[in-house]
Design a protein around this motif. Structure first.
Motif, short mmCIF file in Angstrom:
data_model
loop_
_atom_site.label_atom_id
_atom_site.label_comp_id
_atom_site.label_asym_id
_atom_site.label_seq_id
_atom_site.Cartn_x
_atom_site.Cartn_y
_atom_site.Cartn_z
N GLN A 1 2.50 13.06 5.01
CA GLN A 1 1.68 11.91 4.68
C GLN A 1 1.44 11.15 5.97
N ASP B 1 0.40 4.28 8.64
CA ASP B 1 0.09 3.39 9.75
C ASP B 1 1.38 2.97 10.44
N GLU C 1 -6.05 4.41 12.29
CA GLU C 1 -5.70 3.80 11.00
C GLU C 1 -6.50 4.50 9.91
N TRP C 2 -5.76 5.21 9.06
CA TRP C 2 -6.38 5.99 7.99
C TRP C 2 -6.32 5.23 6.67
N ALA C 3 -7.39 5.35 5.89
CA ALA C 3 -7.44 4.70 4.57
C ALA C 3 -6.55 5.46 3.59
N ASP C 4 -5.79 4.76 2.81
CA ASP C 4 -5.04 5.30 1.67
C ASP C 4 -3.92 6.29 2.03
N GLU C 5 -3.40 6.26 3.25
CA GLU C 5 -2.29 7.13 3.67
C GLU C 5 -2.46 8.56 3.14
N PRO C 6 -3.40 9.31 3.71
CA PRO C 6 -3.72 10.65 3.19
C PRO C 6 -2.58 11.65 3.36
N VAL D 1 -11.03 12.64 4.12
CA VAL D 1 -10.50 11.28 4.23
C VAL D 1 -11.34 10.45 5.19
N TYR D 2 -11.12 9.14 5.11
CA TYR D 2 -11.85 8.18 5.95
C TYR D 2 -10.85 7.32 6.72
N THR D 3 -11.33 6.75 7.81
CA THR D 3 -10.53 5.77 8.52
C THR D 3 -10.78 4.41 7.87
N LYS D 4 -9.92 3.45 8.19
CA LYS D 4 -10.07 2.12 7.60
C LYS D 4 -11.37 1.44 8.01
#
Length: 96
Positions: A24, A27, A34-39, A66-69
């Motif tokens: 996982q 951050d 910084e990744w969104a939603d802790e992929p 996935v996306y970054t913040k």
């Protein structure tokens, strides 16, 4: 002769990281993307070292894009600092 140095653990290596590890991405306050939603993803290759060889990275293939913040993406895989990777255990197989 021209032998290689024996591999020694780096300060940011965590036990359980390596090719095939389920991880996982979290951050940290010590840098990194910084990744969104802790992929969640699987380590598929070493990513090398950055910043003078002091920070090891791994290439992670994500379960889903996935996306970054800040909204960049979608990414199917990315190079991630090892200090941002937390090994996780796969869910037990409940089918029999």
């Amino acid at each position: 002769m021209f032998g290689r140095r024996s591999p020694s653990p780096r300060p940011d290596d965590r036990p359980g990281l390596g090719i095939g590890a389920l991880v996982q991405v979290v951050d940290t306050d010590q840098g990194g993307e910084e990744w969104a939603d802790e992929p969640i993803g699987v380590i598929v290759a070493p990513g090398g070292s950055q910043l003078g060889g002091t920070q090891r990275t791994w290439t992670v293939a994500f379960e889903e894009p996935v996306y970054t913040k800040d909204g960049r993406g979608p990414f199917e895989r990315a190079t991630v600092l090892s200090r941002q990777l937390v090994p996780i255990e796969p869910a037990p197989d409940t089918e029999g």
